[in-house]
Design a protein around this motif. Structure first.
Motif, PDB file in Angstrom:
ATOM      1  N   PHE A 179       0.833  -1.154  -0.079  1.00  0.00           N
ATOM      2  CA  PHE A 179       0.066  -0.068   0.044  1.00  0.00           C
ATOM      3  C   PHE A 179       0.806   1.280   0.060  1.00  0.00           C
ATOM      4  N   TRP A 180       1.796   1.318   0.900  1.00  0.00           N
ATOM      5  CA  TRP A 180       2.598   2.589   1.130  1.00  0.00           C
ATOM      6  C   TRP A 180       3.750   2.642   0.075  1.00  0.00           C
ATOM      7  N   GLN A 181       4.416   1.486  -0.637  1.00  0.00           N
ATOM      8  CA  GLN A 181       5.256   1.452  -1.508  1.00  0.00           C
ATOM      9  C   GLN A 181       4.563   2.073  -3.098  1.00  0.00           C
TER      10      GLN A 181
ATOM     11  N   LYS B 246       1.955   4.226  -2.874  1.00  0.00           N
ATOM     12  CA  LYS B 246       1.561   5.529  -2.719  1.00  0.00           C
ATOM     13  C   LYS B 246       2.900   6.162  -3.141  1.00  0.00           C
ATOM     14  N   TRP B 247       4.092   5.953  -2.776  1.00  0.00           N
ATOM     15  CA  TRP B 247       5.276   6.697  -2.902  1.00  0.00           C
ATOM     16  C   TRP B 247       5.514   6.478  -4.440  1.00  0.00           C
ATOM     17  N   ALA B 248       5.500   5.327  -5.153  1.00  0.00           N
ATOM     18  CA  ALA B 248       5.729   5.107  -6.556  1.00  0.00           C
ATOM     19  C   ALA B 248       4.849   5.947  -7.466  1.00  0.00           C
TER      20      ALA B 248
ATOM     21  N   PHE C 162      -0.209  13.468   2.435  1.00  0.00           N
ATOM     22  CA  PHE C 162       0.251  13.628   3.828  1.00  0.00           C
ATOM     23  C   PHE C 162       1.776  14.457   3.976  1.00  0.00           C
ATOM     24  N   HIS C 163       2.405  14.561   2.979  1.00  0.00           N
ATOM     25  CA  HIS C 163       3.551  15.180   3.039  1.00  0.00           C
ATOM     26  C   HIS C 163       3.474  16.862   2.904  1.00  0.00           C
ATOM     27  N   GLU C 164       3.991  17.476   4.013  1.00  0.00           N
ATOM     28  CA  GLU C 164       3.515  18.971   4.293  1.00  0.00           C
ATOM     29  C   GLU C 164       4.748  19.695   3.457  1.00  0.00           C
TER      30      GLU C 164
ATOM     31  N   PRO D 138       9.526   8.210  13.875  1.00  0.00           N
ATOM     32  CA  PRO D 138       9.098   7.068  13.294  1.00  0.00           C
ATOM     33  C   PRO D 138       8.168   7.188  12.034  1.00  0.00           C
ATOM     34  N   LEU D 139       8.434   6.506  11.151  1.00  0.00           N
ATOM     35  CA  LEU D 139       7.430   6.509   9.891  1.00  0.00           C
ATOM     36  C   LEU D 139       7.766   8.034   9.189  1.00  0.00           C
ATOM     37  N   CYS D 140       9.176   8.292   9.143  1.00  0.00           N
ATOM     38  CA  CYS D 140       9.275   9.844   8.799  1.00  0.00           C
ATOM     39  C   CYS D 140       9.013  10.295   7.389  1.00  0.00           C
ATOM     40  N   GLY D 141       8.838   9.338   6.459  1.00  0.00           N
ATOM     41  CA  GLY D 141       8.756   9.839   5.006  1.00  0.00           C
ATOM     42  C   GLY D 141       9.960  10.653   4.547  1.00  0.00           C
ATOM     43  N   LYS D 142       9.780  11.882   3.996  1.00  0.00           N
ATOM     44  CA  LYS D 142      10.679  12.817   3.747  1.00  0.00           C
ATOM     45  C   LYS D 142      10.440  14.209   4.251  1.00  0.00           C
ATOM     46  N   SER D 143       9.780  14.125   5.540  1.00  0.00           N
ATOM     47  CA  SER D 143       9.032  15.059   6.199  1.00  0.00           C
ATOM     48  C   SER D 143      10.134  16.310   6.350  1.00  0.00           C
ATOM     49  N   LEU D 144       9.409  17.483   5.940  1.00  0.00           N
ATOM     50  CA  LEU D 144      10.384  18.649   6.017  1.00  0.00           C
ATOM     51  C   LEU D 144      10.793  19.122   7.705  1.00  0.00           C
TER      52      LEU D 144
ATOM     53  N   VAL E 146      12.862   6.063  10.825  1.00  0.00           N
ATOM     54  CA  VAL E 146      12.704   4.807   9.867  1.00  0.00           C
ATOM     55  C   VAL E 146      11.623   4.935   9.052  1.00  0.00           C
ATOM     56  N   GLU E 147      11.602   4.561   7.733  1.00  0.00           N
ATOM     57  CA  GLU E 147      10.644   4.645   6.725  1.00  0.00           C
ATOM     58  C   GLU E 147      10.664   3.484   5.751  1.00  0.00           C
ATOM     59  N   LEU E 148       9.596   2.988   5.407  1.00  0.00           N
ATOM     60  CA  LEU E 148       9.587   1.741   4.592  1.00  0.00           C
ATOM     61  C   LEU E 148       9.964   1.891   3.016  1.00  0.00           C
ATOM     62  N   SER E 149       9.738   3.065   2.653  1.00  0.00           N
ATOM     63  CA  SER E 149       9.912   3.510   1.259  1.00  0.00           C
ATOM     64  C   SER E 149      11.272   4.002   1.028  1.00  0.00           C
ATOM     65  N   GLN E 150      12.164   3.377   0.376  1.00  0.00           N
ATOM     66  CA  GLN E 150      13.485   3.548  -0.035  1.00  0.00           C
ATOM     67  C   GLN E 150      13.398   5.078  -1.135  1.00  0.00           C
TER      68      GLN E 150
ATOM     69  N   VAL F 148      15.698   2.348   6.449  1.00  0.00           N
ATOM     70  CA  VAL F 148      14.865   1.899   5.271  1.00  0.00           C
ATOM     71  C   VAL F 148      14.240   0.685   5.784  1.00  0.00           C
ATOM     72  N   GLY F 149      13.083   0.257   5.659  1.00  0.00           N
ATOM     73  CA  GLY F 149      12.285  -0.866   6.056  1.00  0.00           C
ATOM     74  C   GLY F 149      11.333  -0.710   7.050  1.00  0.00           C
ATOM     75  N   ASP F 150      10.785  -1.776   7.451  1.00  0.00           N
ATOM     76  CA  ASP F 150       9.754  -2.090   8.466  1.00  0.00           C
ATOM     77  C   ASP F 150      10.310  -1.768   9.928  1.00  0.00           C
ATOM     78  N   ILE F 151       9.416  -0.712  10.489  1.00  0.00           N
ATOM     79  CA  ILE F 151       9.811  -0.466  11.912  1.00  0.00           C
ATOM     80  C   ILE F 151       9.967  -1.672  12.750  1.00  0.00           C
TER      81      ILE F 151
ATOM     82  N   ALA G  97      -1.042   6.684  10.819  1.00  0.00           N
ATOM     83  CA  ALA G  97      -1.042   5.850   9.507  1.00  0.00           C
ATOM     84  C   ALA G  97      -1.428   4.381   9.529  1.00  0.00           C
ATOM     85  N   LEU G  98      -1.371   3.918  10.842  1.00  0.00           N
ATOM     86  CA  LEU G  98      -1.631   2.510  11.208  1.00  0.00           C
ATOM     87  C   LEU G  98      -2.938   1.960  11.288  1.00  0.00           C
ATOM     88  N   PRO G  99      -3.477   0.899  10.919  1.00  0.00           N
ATOM     89  CA  PRO G  99      -4.919   0.378  11.159  1.00  0.00           C
ATOM     90  C   PRO G  99      -4.707   0.005  12.650  1.00  0.00           C
TER      91      PRO G  99
HETATM   92  C1  LIG Z   1       1.436   9.080   6.504  1.00  0.00           C
HETATM   93  S1  LIG Z   1       3.022   9.049   6.280  1.00  0.00           S
HETATM   94  C2  LIG Z   1       3.778  10.084   7.224  1.00  0.00           C
HETATM   95  C3  LIG Z   1       4.960  10.472   6.563  1.00  0.00           C
HETATM   96  C4  LIG Z   1       5.687  11.386   7.820  1.00  0.00           C
HETATM   97  N1  LIG Z   1       5.588  11.275   9.140  1.00  0.00           N
HETATM   98  C5  LIG Z   1       4.972  12.862   7.481  1.00  0.00           C
HETATM   99  O1  LIG Z   1       4.601  13.616   8.412  1.00  0.00           O
HETATM  100  O2  LIG Z   1       5.173  13.343   6.431  1.00  0.00           O
HETATM  101  C6  LIG Z   1       3.258   7.397   6.829  1.00  0.00           C
HETATM  102  C7  LIG Z   1       4.498   6.849   6.405  1.00  0.00           C
HETATM  103  O3  LIG Z   1       4.741   5.650   7.168  1.00  0.00           O
HETATM  104  C8  LIG Z   1       5.480   4.800   6.215  1.00  0.00           C
HETATM  105  N2  LIG Z   1       5.313   3.425   6.870  1.00  0.00           N
HETATM  106  C9  LIG Z   1       4.187   2.975   6.811  1.00  0.00           C
HETATM  107  N3  LIG Z   1       4.344   1.840   7.399  1.00  0.00           N
HETATM  108  C10 LIG Z   1       5.551   1.475   7.931  1.00  0.00           C
HETATM  109  C11 LIG Z   1       6.304   0.547   8.512  1.00  0.00           C
HETATM  110  N4  LIG Z   1       5.799  -0.600   9.068  1.00  0.00           N
HETATM  111  N5  LIG Z   1       7.484   0.727   8.842  1.00  0.00           N
HETATM  112  C12 LIG Z   1       8.032   2.031   8.387  1.00  0.00           C
HETATM  113  N6  LIG Z   1       7.674   2.814   7.892  1.00  0.00           N
HETATM  114  C13 LIG Z   1       6.112   2.547   7.672  1.00  0.00           C
HETATM  115  C14 LIG Z   1       4.831   5.026   4.786  1.00  0.00           C
HETATM  116  O4  LIG Z   1       5.942   4.757   3.795  1.00  0.00           O
HETATM  117  C15 LIG Z   1       4.729   6.689   5.044  1.00  0.00           C
HETATM  118  O5  LIG Z   1       5.927   7.144   4.243  1.00  0.00           O
END
Ligand SMILES: C[S@@+](CC[C@H](N)C(=O)[O-])C[C@H]1O[C@@H](n2cnc3c(N)ncnc32)[C@H](O)[C@@H]1O
Length: 210
Positions: free
Chosen positions: A5-7, A9-11, A17-19, A44-50, A65-69, A103-106, A128-130
């Protein structure tokens, strides 16, 4: 919300969500973390946040830590920094001065790999998580950061209107996820200006986990 799902979104660059600027609630409330110069902040789950840019500009160190390279490559490109990349267990470790991004799963990140941190900043990570993942996520982040204080920003809205992500996280859930490990202080709760996604009312809540 599986990895694909997240890969995807990035692709496809579906990253609403990116501000485009550092988060205004972070700017307003990060002082409550009492960070000394040079503090190491885990995002955590940092994306490319400013927000990472802003923390670095304040003289702090950041770890994320962030899933998407793709996201992490874009982060370093926007910082104008060339990282050293190495493998770290199941993760990739991007390192440059004052920056460590995994880069990878938290859930593949350990406190040993992460190293000591002084604070956690969660914007758009827990939300972001269910629900099925949120208890494990909160327990894992608490353990990774060895209970370092945390600034947590959550959305609250009628989950019946939209499936998420981002998910609605009410006050009771924050207490349930973190109340056993932290003293919780609700710093601010304000209407999202213009409604959520311009469509329906929502609140943003900012918590200090001390
Ligand atoms: C809603 S975005 C928020 C990104 C960032 N915090 C921001 O404020 O722009 C959630 C991010 O979590 C990453 N992500 C989702 N599940 C993850 C996991 N299990 N481990 C690491 N990153 C994860 C996604 O790829 C996505 O970039």
């Amino acid at each position: 919300m599986d990895e694909q799902f997240w890969q995807r979104k990035w692709a496809s660059n579906e990253i609403a969500f990116h501000e485009g600027a550092p988060n205004r609630l972070m700017l307003a409330h990060i002082g409550r973390l009492g960070l000394a110069p040079g503090s190491r902040v885990f995002v955590p789950l940092c994306g490319k946040s400013l927000d990472l840019h802003w923390l670095l500009a304040q003289g702090h160190r950041v770890a994320g830590v962030e899933l998407s390279q793709l996201a992490v490559d874009q982060l370093f490109a926007s910082l104008g920094v060339t990282p050293m990349v190495s493998s770290a267990g199941e993760l990739l470790h991007y390192h440059a001065q004052d920056i460590d991004i995994f880069v990878g799963d938290i859930f593949s990140l350990s406190s040993e790999l992460l190293g000591a941190v002084d604070a956690v900043y969660d914007r758009a990570a827990l939300v972001a998580l269910p629900e099925s993942m949120r208890a494990s996520y909160a327990a894992h982040v608490t353990q990774l950061a060895r209970q370092a204080p945390q600034l947590l920003i959550c959305y609250q809205y009628d989950q019946a209107i939209m499936a998420g992500p981002p998910f609605s996280i009410g006050d009771e859930e924050v207490r349930q996820r973190y109340g056993h490990a932290y003293a919780l202080i609700l710093l601010d709760k304000a209407e999202v200006a213009g409604g959520f996604k311009g469509r329906f009312p929502a609140l943003e809540a900012v918590w200090l986990l001390a």
